[in-house]
Enzyme design. Structure first.
Site, short mmCIF file in Angstrom:
data_model
loop_
_atom_site.label_atom_id
_atom_site.label_comp_id
_atom_site.label_asym_id
_atom_site.label_seq_id
_atom_site.Cartn_x
_atom_site.Cartn_y
_atom_site.Cartn_z
N ASP A 54 -4.09 -15.48 7.12
CA ASP A 54 -2.79 -15.93 6.62
C ASP A 54 -2.05 -16.82 7.61
O ASP A 54 -1.10 -17.52 7.24
CB ASP A 54 -1.91 -14.72 6.28
CG ASP A 54 -2.35 -14.02 5.02
OD1 ASP A 54 -3.05 -14.65 4.20
OD2 ASP A 54 -2.02 -12.83 4.85
N ARG B 214 3.44 -20.33 2.55
CA ARG B 214 3.02 -20.49 3.94
C ARG B 214 2.88 -21.96 4.33
O ARG B 214 3.11 -22.32 5.49
CB ARG B 214 1.72 -19.71 4.19
CG ARG B 214 1.90 -18.21 3.97
CD ARG B 214 0.82 -17.38 4.60
NE ARG B 214 0.93 -15.99 4.16
CZ ARG B 214 1.76 -15.09 4.69
NH1 ARG B 214 2.55 -15.42 5.70
NH2 ARG B 214 1.81 -13.86 4.22
N GLY C 105 -1.49 -11.80 -5.35
CA GLY C 105 -2.88 -11.39 -5.53
C GLY C 105 -3.12 -9.98 -5.04
O GLY C 105 -3.93 -9.23 -5.60
N ARG D 90 -5.95 -18.15 -9.74
CA ARG D 90 -6.73 -17.60 -8.63
C ARG D 90 -7.82 -16.66 -9.14
O ARG D 90 -7.62 -15.92 -10.12
CB ARG D 90 -5.81 -16.90 -7.65
CG ARG D 90 -4.88 -17.89 -6.97
CD ARG D 90 -3.69 -17.25 -6.31
NE ARG D 90 -4.07 -16.40 -5.20
CZ ARG D 90 -3.20 -15.66 -4.52
NH1 ARG D 90 -1.92 -15.66 -4.86
NH2 ARG D 90 -3.60 -14.93 -3.52
N GLN E 277 -8.65 -6.91 0.09
CA GLN E 277 -8.15 -6.57 -1.24
C GLN E 277 -9.24 -5.96 -2.11
O GLN E 277 -9.02 -4.97 -2.80
CB GLN E 277 -7.57 -7.82 -1.91
CG GLN E 277 -6.31 -8.33 -1.22
CD GLN E 277 -5.76 -9.59 -1.86
OE1 GLN E 277 -6.26 -10.04 -2.91
NE2 GLN E 277 -4.75 -10.18 -1.26
N ARG F 172 0.81 -1.21 0.00
CA ARG F 172 0.00 0.00 0.00
C ARG F 172 0.85 1.26 0.00
O ARG F 172 0.49 2.27 -0.62
CB ARG F 172 -0.97 -0.03 1.19
CG ARG F 172 -2.09 -1.05 1.00
CD ARG F 172 -2.75 -1.46 2.30
NE ARG F 172 -3.93 -2.29 2.10
CZ ARG F 172 -3.89 -3.60 1.84
NH1 ARG F 172 -2.74 -4.22 1.75
NH2 ARG F 172 -5.02 -4.29 1.68
N LYS G 157 -6.39 -19.69 -2.03
CA LYS G 157 -5.12 -18.98 -1.87
C LYS G 157 -4.13 -19.51 -2.92
O LYS G 157 -4.53 -20.00 -3.97
CB LYS G 157 -4.59 -19.16 -0.45
CG LYS G 157 -5.46 -18.48 0.61
CD LYS G 157 -5.29 -16.97 0.57
CE LYS G 157 -5.98 -16.28 1.72
NZ LYS G 157 -5.74 -14.80 1.70
#
Length: 412
Positions: A293, A366, A75, A103, A147, A10, A320
């Site tokens: 997450d 992850r 993403g 995705r 998002q 951001r 994800k």
């Protein structure tokens, strides 16, 4: 701990939309964030690195790029950049790697189309968008997605039409906080967020706090490895990102917060986690957005806890970088843990972990990091089939974990 990934994306995007110079310190220099930096540069603003984690962005009107915008595996980059570009009279094609190209993008495409953006393509990347001439929107953000909310708000900066987002369940609010920091008027009334009349952004100094999603791996290691204690400083403690800390506390982990303070609208502080007895717990769908997450590493903690843990409301995990719900159940089971997916829930019965398995990750960073931490608390080492993709979010993972005593090695 590295800089927060959500805040880093951001900061670059808002810096590119702002008038004047934005100086960023502590930027996460992962592959995902580097993709955003390159994309903002390709769209017209000046973006340059002048030291480790230190970046300068000179805002400028966005223009049609000379080549497709490469979003890599991110993403966040794809969806937020589409929103930010939507307010300009430009044409841009967004592409990604093989994983990102599977995705769904329909959730961000549909509200932007409602605002007047024209798209060529389907529900996945590549997508070509034609921006400009936006109209008003009142968007119901279901399922909760920071998002999508961010894309709508960023698009609204390029228009003076009313822009409202309604959220039955809260999602991360980093965009709202940072928009205010850059001078925009953002009104929040309960679960309703609106852009006000002041939408011009001005360059700012941005200090990126530590990433709680990255710190979670060290916290989990401390919670499951006897004799351990880990302290992380200057970590983001936004209430909508603190679900994993609260989950550890509910499971009985020895967690302490110190030096909690405000910074540029966000809450940050120091977190200390010490080994101790932990117990199974139940988590409801309403709690998931604040730790979405961290679910893979929460499942690892559950595997080492006493009793059963049930985590509900995990359908989002199936969309994800991989089907994380299925892969965590599969990986834990391979390591001797009683674990299963039950609809959109993950059920884990904890106890001594055997380990000794080679875990399939499907290229998901992850999933890989979570199972490597599981190996620290298991009787036998745990291997993962891929590790290169960890650099998309945590390029210094191996060094950071080794720094606190973890035995993580690369297999030749």
């Amino acid at each position: 701990m590295p800089g927060d990934k959500s805040v880093s994306h951001r900061a670059l995007i808002l810096g590119g939309l702002a008038e004047g110079e934005t100086v960023i310190s502590g930027l996460l220099e992962s592959e995902d964030v580097q993709a955003t930096a390159a994309a903002v540069r390709a769209l017209g603003p000046r973006v340059e690195r002048f030291g480790p984690g230190r970046w300068r962005v000179i805002g400028a009107p966005w223009r049609s790029p000379d080549a497709p915008i490469e979003c890599g595996n991110s993403g966040t980059a794809a969806r937020l950049l589409m929103g930010a570009a939507a307010g300009f009279d430009l044409t841009a094609t967004f592409v990604g790697d093989e994983s990102l190209s599977r995705r769904p993008m329909g959730r961000v495409r549909r509200p932007l189309e409602s605002m007047g953006v024209r798209f060529e393509g389907g529900d996945t990347l590549p997508l070509t968008m034609h921006g400009g001439g936006l109209r008003s929107i009142e968007h119901l953000n279901v399922p909760a997605s920071a998002q999508v909310k961010s894309a709508v708000l960023l698009a609204g900066l390029g228009s003076d039409a009313p822009v409202t987002v309604i959220e039955p369940l809260p999602s991360r609010n980093h965009s709202e906080i940072m928009l205010r920091h850059f001078g925009a008027e953002v009104e929040t009334d309960g679960r309703v967020t609106r852009l006000g009349a002041a939408r011009k952004l001005e360059g700012r100094l941005v200090s990126v706090p530590g990433d709680p999603s990255a710190a979670a791996f060290a916290w989990a290691a401390a919670a499951i490895v006897p004799g351990s204690e880990v302290r992380t400083e200057g970590v983001l403690l936004n209430p909508l990102r603190s679900g994993f800390i609260m989950a550890l506390q509910r499971m009985g982990a020895d967690v302490r917060l110190d030096n909690v303070r405000g910074s540029q609208g966000e809450t940050i502080g120091d977190v200390r986690v010490r080994f101790g007895p932990i117990f199974g717990a139940e988590f409801t769908p309403e709690e998931i957005p604040s730790m979405v997450d961290e679910i893979p590493i929460l499942a690892v903690v559950a595997a080492c806890a006493r009793g059963e843990t049930r985590i509900e409301g995990l359908d989002e995990l199936r969309h994800k970088e991989s089907d994380r719900l299925a892969l965590m159940a599969e990986g834990l089971s391979a390591c001797g843990v009683e674990a299963r997916a039950d609809g959109d829930a993950l059920v884990v019965r904890g106890g001594p972990v055997r380990g000794g398995a080679a875990v399939r990750t499907e290229g998901d960073h992850r999933i890989a990091m979570a199972h490597l931490v599981l190996g620290l608390g298991a009787a036998e080492p745990v291997e993962v089939d891929e590790a290169e993709m960890i650099a998309t979010s945590f390029p210094g993972f191996r060094e950071a974990m080794r720094g606190i005593g973890a035995g993580i090695e690369e297999l030749r």
